[in-house]
Design a protein around this motif. Structure first.
Motif, PDB file in Angstrom:
ATOM      1  N   LYS A   8      94.893 -14.479  31.670  1.00  0.00           N
ATOM      2  CA  LYS A   8      93.434 -13.869  32.332  1.00  0.00           C
ATOM      3  C   LYS A   8      93.956 -12.664  33.350  1.00  0.00           C
ATOM      4  O   LYS A   8      93.207 -11.410  33.041  1.00  0.00           O
ATOM      5  N   LYS A   9      94.964 -12.955  33.977  1.00  0.00           N
ATOM      6  CA  LYS A   9      95.438 -11.851  34.755  1.00  0.00           C
ATOM      7  C   LYS A   9      95.888 -10.565  33.957  1.00  0.00           C
ATOM      8  O   LYS A   9      95.852  -9.470  34.296  1.00  0.00           O
ATOM      9  N   ARG A  10      96.663 -10.897  32.787  1.00  0.00           N
ATOM     10  CA  ARG A  10      97.184  -9.750  31.954  1.00  0.00           C
ATOM     11  C   ARG A  10      96.216  -8.955  31.374  1.00  0.00           C
ATOM     12  O   ARG A  10      96.053  -7.853  31.320  1.00  0.00           O
ATOM     13  N   ILE A  11      95.106  -9.703  30.706  1.00  0.00           N
ATOM     14  CA  ILE A  11      93.904  -8.905  30.411  1.00  0.00           C
ATOM     15  C   ILE A  11      93.315  -8.011  31.446  1.00  0.00           C
ATOM     16  O   ILE A  11      93.020  -6.882  31.095  1.00  0.00           O
ATOM     17  N   ARG A  12      93.158  -8.487  32.732  1.00  0.00           N
ATOM     18  CA  ARG A  12      92.519  -7.695  33.799  1.00  0.00           C
ATOM     19  C   ARG A  12      93.592  -6.525  34.102  1.00  0.00           C
ATOM     20  O   ARG A  12      93.017  -5.254  34.021  1.00  0.00           O
ATOM     21  N   ARG A  13      94.728  -6.764  34.206  1.00  0.00           N
ATOM     22  CA  ARG A  13      95.774  -5.715  34.076  1.00  0.00           C
ATOM     23  C   ARG A  13      95.782  -4.603  33.182  1.00  0.00           C
ATOM     24  O   ARG A  13      95.900  -3.425  33.445  1.00  0.00           O
ATOM     25  N   ASN A  14      95.768  -5.013  31.875  1.00  0.00           N
ATOM     26  CA  ASN A  14      95.767  -4.152  30.771  1.00  0.00           C
ATOM     27  C   ASN A  14      94.497  -3.389  30.727  1.00  0.00           C
ATOM     28  O   ASN A  14      94.564  -2.060  30.724  1.00  0.00           O
ATOM     29  N   ASP A  15      93.444  -3.890  31.265  1.00  0.00           N
ATOM     30  CA  ASP A  15      92.041  -3.089  31.425  1.00  0.00           C
ATOM     31  C   ASP A  15      92.247  -1.979  32.260  1.00  0.00           C
ATOM     32  O   ASP A  15      91.834  -1.081  31.880  1.00  0.00           O
ATOM     33  N   LYS A  16      92.911  -2.435  33.364  1.00  0.00           N
ATOM     34  CA  LYS A  16      93.023  -1.332  34.556  1.00  0.00           C
ATOM     35  C   LYS A  16      93.952  -0.214  34.089  1.00  0.00           C
ATOM     36  O   LYS A  16      93.683   0.912  34.202  1.00  0.00           O
ATOM     37  N   ARG A  17      95.010  -0.692  33.581  1.00  0.00           N
ATOM     38  CA  ARG A  17      96.236   0.339  33.035  1.00  0.00           C
ATOM     39  C   ARG A  17      95.326   1.251  32.142  1.00  0.00           C
ATOM     40  O   ARG A  17      95.866   2.283  31.919  1.00  0.00           O
ATOM     41  N   ALA A  18      94.709   0.612  30.812  1.00  0.00           N
ATOM     42  CA  ALA A  18      94.107   1.567  29.883  1.00  0.00           C
ATOM     43  C   ALA A  18      93.383   2.770  30.520  1.00  0.00           C
ATOM     44  O   ALA A  18      93.191   3.615  30.127  1.00  0.00           O
ATOM     45  N   ASP A  19      92.521   2.082  31.354  1.00  0.00           N
ATOM     46  CA  ASP A  19      91.593   3.237  32.196  1.00  0.00           C
ATOM     47  C   ASP A  19      92.587   4.186  32.841  1.00  0.00           C
ATOM     48  O   ASP A  19      92.206   5.468  32.603  1.00  0.00           O
ATOM     49  N   ILE A  20      93.407   3.794  33.545  1.00  0.00           N
ATOM     50  CA  ILE A  20      94.467   4.813  34.258  1.00  0.00           C
ATOM     51  C   ILE A  20      95.163   5.693  33.334  1.00  0.00           C
ATOM     52  O   ILE A  20      95.118   6.875  33.564  1.00  0.00           O
ATOM     53  N   ASN A  21      95.786   5.041  32.430  1.00  0.00           N
ATOM     54  CA  ASN A  21      96.419   5.959  31.288  1.00  0.00           C
ATOM     55  C   ASN A  21      95.469   6.832  30.570  1.00  0.00           C
ATOM     56  O   ASN A  21      95.801   8.076  30.307  1.00  0.00           O
ATOM     57  N   GLY A  22      94.217   6.288  30.184  1.00  0.00           N
ATOM     58  CA  GLY A  22      93.329   7.391  29.775  1.00  0.00           C
ATOM     59  C   GLY A  22      92.668   8.646  30.233  1.00  0.00           C
ATOM     60  O   GLY A  22      92.876   9.460  29.962  1.00  0.00           O
ATOM     61  N   ALA A  23      92.445   8.259  31.543  1.00  0.00           N
ATOM     62  CA  ALA A  23      92.389   9.374  32.601  1.00  0.00           C
ATOM     63  C   ALA A  23      93.439  10.310  32.617  1.00  0.00           C
ATOM     64  O   ALA A  23      93.429  11.621  32.596  1.00  0.00           O
ATOM     65  N   ARG A  24      94.811   9.607  32.614  1.00  0.00           N
ATOM     66  CA  ARG A  24      95.978  10.663  32.631  1.00  0.00           C
ATOM     67  C   ARG A  24      96.101  11.601  31.506  1.00  0.00           C
ATOM     68  O   ARG A  24      96.287  12.830  31.615  1.00  0.00           O
ATOM     69  N   VAL A  25      95.957  10.955  30.435  1.00  0.00           N
ATOM     70  CA  VAL A  25      96.031  11.663  29.116  1.00  0.00           C
ATOM     71  C   VAL A  25      94.800  12.626  28.844  1.00  0.00           C
ATOM     72  O   VAL A  25      94.991  13.828  28.463  1.00  0.00           O
ATOM     73  N   SER A  26      93.770  12.440  29.527  1.00  0.00           N
ATOM     74  CA  SER A  26      92.561  13.143  29.541  1.00  0.00           C
ATOM     75  C   SER A  26      92.767  14.619  30.573  1.00  0.00           C
ATOM     76  O   SER A  26      92.294  15.563  30.078  1.00  0.00           O
ATOM     77  N   ARG A  27      93.441  14.305  31.613  1.00  0.00           N
ATOM     78  CA  ARG A  27      94.069  15.372  32.580  1.00  0.00           C
ATOM     79  C   ARG A  27      94.713  16.299  31.829  1.00  0.00           C
ATOM     80  O   ARG A  27      94.877  17.434  32.086  1.00  0.00           O
ATOM     81  N   ILE A  28      95.846  15.730  31.191  1.00  0.00           N
ATOM     82  CA  ILE A  28      96.893  16.327  30.416  1.00  0.00           C
ATOM     83  C   ILE A  28      96.269  17.355  29.293  1.00  0.00           C
ATOM     84  O   ILE A  28      96.561  18.533  29.164  1.00  0.00           O
ATOM     85  N   ARG A  29      95.256  16.835  28.608  1.00  0.00           N
ATOM     86  CA  ARG A  29      94.660  17.639  27.640  1.00  0.00           C
ATOM     87  C   ARG A  29      93.842  18.658  28.326  1.00  0.00           C
ATOM     88  O   ARG A  29      93.825  19.696  27.686  1.00  0.00           O
ATOM     89  N   THR A  30      93.137  18.581  29.228  1.00  0.00           N
ATOM     90  CA  THR A  30      92.512  19.738  30.217  1.00  0.00           C
ATOM     91  C   THR A  30      93.253  20.616  30.514  1.00  0.00           C
ATOM     92  O   THR A  30      93.074  21.798  30.246  1.00  0.00           O
ATOM     93  N   PHE A  31      94.517  20.420  31.006  1.00  0.00           N
ATOM     94  CA  PHE A  31      95.554  21.487  31.336  1.00  0.00           C
ATOM     95  C   PHE A  31      96.069  22.309  29.948  1.00  0.00           C
ATOM     96  O   PHE A  31      96.020  23.454  30.148  1.00  0.00           O
ATOM     97  N   VAL A  32      96.247  21.475  29.068  1.00  0.00           N
ATOM     98  CA  VAL A  32      96.696  22.189  27.713  1.00  0.00           C
ATOM     99  C   VAL A  32      95.694  23.187  27.141  1.00  0.00           C
ATOM    100  O   VAL A  32      95.894  24.196  26.763  1.00  0.00           O
ATOM    101  N   LYS A  33      94.228  22.680  27.459  1.00  0.00           N
ATOM    102  CA  LYS A  33      93.143  23.468  27.103  1.00  0.00           C
ATOM    103  C   LYS A  33      93.119  24.648  27.664  1.00  0.00           C
ATOM    104  O   LYS A  33      92.589  25.760  27.152  1.00  0.00           O
ATOM    105  N   LYS A  34      93.408  24.681  29.100  1.00  0.00           N
ATOM    106  CA  LYS A  34      93.356  25.833  29.651  1.00  0.00           C
ATOM    107  C   LYS A  34      94.384  27.112  29.254  1.00  0.00           C
ATOM    108  O   LYS A  34      94.001  28.254  29.202  1.00  0.00           O
TER     109      LYS A  34
END
Length: 87
Positions: A8-34
């Protein structure tokens, strides 16, 4: 369905990490688009500045494990070549 507390903890942790990693990749894409938009506009100084800002973000993505190092090396190389060609 997770039954053990550890699962159960692993599921919570994975969801949290997925949000963080998704935000990070999105930020990187924004910089590349600039960089891409500056290249399309044909403004070398703005493109070079945008590339200088994008490089550390891309490298940070490698260190955090969201992008492969060869992928980032290829992207930086191709963008650098395009910025240099504007001159």
């Amino acid at each position: 369905m997770a039954n053990t507390p550890q699962a159960k903890k692993r599921i919570r942790r994975n969801d949290k990490r997925a949000d963080i990693n998704g935000a990070r990749v999105s930020r990187i894409r924004t910089f590349v688009k600039k960089v891409e938009s500056a290249l399309l506009a044909g403004d070398k100084s703005v493109a070079a500045a945008a590339l200088a800002a994008a490089q550390p973000e891309l490298q940070r993505g490698v260190s955090k494990g969201v992008l492969h190092k060869n992928t980032v090396a290829r992207k930086i190389s191709r963008l650098s070549k395009r910025v240099a060609a504007l001159g």
